[in-house]
Scaffold this active site. Structure first.
Site, PDB file in Angstrom:
ATOM      1  N   ASP A 144       0.852  -1.196   0.000  1.00  0.00           N
ATOM      2  CA  ASP A 144       0.000   0.000   0.000  1.00  0.00           C
ATOM      3  C   ASP A 144       0.882   1.237   0.000  1.00  0.00           C
ATOM      4  OD1 ASP A 144      -2.914   0.952   0.331  1.00  0.00           O
ATOM      5  OD2 ASP A 144      -1.741   2.251   1.646  1.00  0.00           O
TER       6      ASP A 144
HETATM    7  N1  LIG Z   1       2.545   3.737 -12.830  1.00  0.00           N
HETATM    8  C1  LIG Z   1       2.734   4.404 -11.665  1.00  0.00           C
HETATM    9  N2  LIG Z   1       1.926   4.100 -10.601  1.00  0.00           N
HETATM   10  C2  LIG Z   1       2.169   4.781  -9.450  1.00  0.00           C
HETATM   11  C3  LIG Z   1       3.153   5.790  -9.327  1.00  0.00           C
HETATM   12  N3  LIG Z   1       3.105   6.270  -8.044  1.00  0.00           N
HETATM   13  C4  LIG Z   1       2.135   5.588  -7.394  1.00  0.00           C
HETATM   14  N4  LIG Z   1       1.578   4.680  -8.237  1.00  0.00           N
HETATM   15  C5  LIG Z   1       0.477   3.744  -7.963  1.00  0.00           C
HETATM   16  O1  LIG Z   1      -0.440   4.360  -7.075  1.00  0.00           O
HETATM   17  C6  LIG Z   1      -1.171   3.303  -6.435  1.00  0.00           C
HETATM   18  C7  LIG Z   1      -1.233   3.604  -4.943  1.00  0.00           C
HETATM   19  O2  LIG Z   1      -2.477   3.145  -4.453  1.00  0.00           O
HETATM   20  P1  LIG Z   1      -2.607   1.819  -3.538  1.00  0.00           P
HETATM   21  O3  LIG Z   1      -3.853   1.951  -2.731  1.00  0.00           O
HETATM   22  O4  LIG Z   1      -1.335   1.539  -2.846  1.00  0.00           O
HETATM   23  O5  LIG Z   1      -2.779   0.611  -4.584  1.00  0.00           O
HETATM   24  P2  LIG Z   1      -3.965   0.372  -5.619  1.00  0.00           P
HETATM   25  O6  LIG Z   1      -3.527   0.838  -6.970  1.00  0.00           O
HETATM   26  O7  LIG Z   1      -5.247   0.923  -5.098  1.00  0.00           O
HETATM   27  O8  LIG Z   1      -4.026  -1.217  -5.701  1.00  0.00           O
HETATM   28  P3  LIG Z   1      -4.291  -2.232  -4.482  1.00  0.00           P
HETATM   29  O9  LIG Z   1      -2.959  -2.770  -4.085  1.00  0.00           O
HETATM   30  O10 LIG Z   1      -5.202  -3.274  -5.105  1.00  0.00           O
HETATM   31  O11 LIG Z   1      -4.947  -1.433  -3.379  1.00  0.00           O
HETATM   32  C8  LIG Z   1      -0.416   1.997  -6.706  1.00  0.00           C
HETATM   33  O12 LIG Z   1      -1.078   1.250  -7.707  1.00  0.00           O
HETATM   34  C9  LIG Z   1       0.929   2.500  -7.208  1.00  0.00           C
HETATM   35  O13 LIG Z   1       1.539   1.555  -8.068  1.00  0.00           O
HETATM   36  C10 LIG Z   1       3.969   6.079 -10.482  1.00  0.00           C
HETATM   37  O14 LIG Z   1       4.859   6.944 -10.470  1.00  0.00           O
HETATM   38  N5  LIG Z   1       3.736   5.353 -11.606  1.00  0.00           N
END
Ligand SMILES: Nc1nc2c(ncn2[C@@H]2O[C@H](COP(=O)(O)OP(=O)(O)OP(=O)(O)O)[C@@H](O)[C@H]2O)c(=O)[nH]1
Length: 210
Positions: free
Chosen positions: A87
């Site tokens: 996360d």
């Molecule tokens: N492609 C990309 N994704 C990013 C970047 N910075 C943050 N993220 C994404 O932002 C999201 C952060 O939200 P989280 O709640 O941790 O994860 P989520 O996408 O909701 O997915 P879950 O693990 O199913 O909760 C993650 O999917 C990270 O990979 C970036 O610079 N590039």
């Protein structure tokens, strides 16, 4: 026609299947690019409720991100698999931000973050047989330029909905890089997974070949 069998995972021990408990395309891409063979599942976790409880209990963003990563890893029935949960929380001047839900939301969020330094509290855990066996947090700090409204409008036009899949409304590996003048921390961590620490932990657990 024999059933198609996936090629053996050349860089890992096939006895320990690997499961990514995340719907994040970015996390999946990083593990695939590293040559890992794994299954992925989107965990059904009420993140807002966990965040609210953690904030009420006085937890900081790093502890909250760990709690969320653990909840995701334990929410999937992994069987014998080693389960990865992760996360990422964004904080700036003690305010916590979530993934923007629309381009207007992304515009408002980026206007608030520009000219400031924010932190991406990025947690990853490993679980096996329903127990968390490893935890790790990294907190890269990213300093945004005080970019113009014209730049911001053009950036959102160029990125479109792609910027909504990230907590900071940017893809560092894409045009998001243009938002920053300084970054402290690992680019894999910023994209959602502290890969070097995670690979070391998977070697420790004999999932990856040493
Ligand atoms: N492609 C990309 N994704 C990013 C970047 N910075 C943050 N993220 C994404 O932002 C999201 C952060 O939200 P989280 O709640 O941790 O994860 P989520 O996408 O909701 O997915 P879950 O693990 O199913 O909760 C993650 O999917 C990270 O990979 C970036 O610079 N590039």
């Amino acid at each position: 026609m024999p059933a198609l069998v996936p090629p053996p995972a050349l860089l890992q021990n096939n006895e320990s299947p690997l499961l990514l408990a995340s719907g994040s395309h970015s996390r999946r891409r990083m593990l695939e690019n590293a040559g890992l063979v794994f299954e992925s599942l989107t965990p059904g976790v009420d993140e807002d409720s966990i965040k609210h409880q953690a904030r009420k209990a006085g937890c900081n963003a790093a502890t909250t991100a760990l709690k969320l990563a653990e909840a995701k890893a334990l929410a999937v029935a992994g069987g014998d698999a080693v389960v990865i949960g992760a996360d990422q929380m964004l904080s700036c001047q003690d305010r916590w931000y979530d993934k923007p839900t629309s381009l207007e939301d992304a515009r408002a969020q980026l206007r608030t973050l520009r000219g400031q330094t924010h932190c991406l509290h990025t947690a990853v855990v490993l679980a096996r047989h329903g127990q968390v066996v490893w935890r790790h947090v990294e907190e890269p700090r990213l300093s945004m330029r005080a970019f113009s409204d014209t730049f911001l409008t053009r950036y959102l036009q160029a990125e479109g909905a792609r910027c909504l899949s990230s907590v900071g409304a940017y893809r560092l590996e894409g045009p998001g890089l243009l938002l920053f003048w300084h970054i402290e921390g690992d680019s894999f961590t910023i994209q959602g997974l502290p890969m070097l620490a995670l690979m070391a932990a998977l070697r420790q657990m004999n999932v990856l070949l040493d």
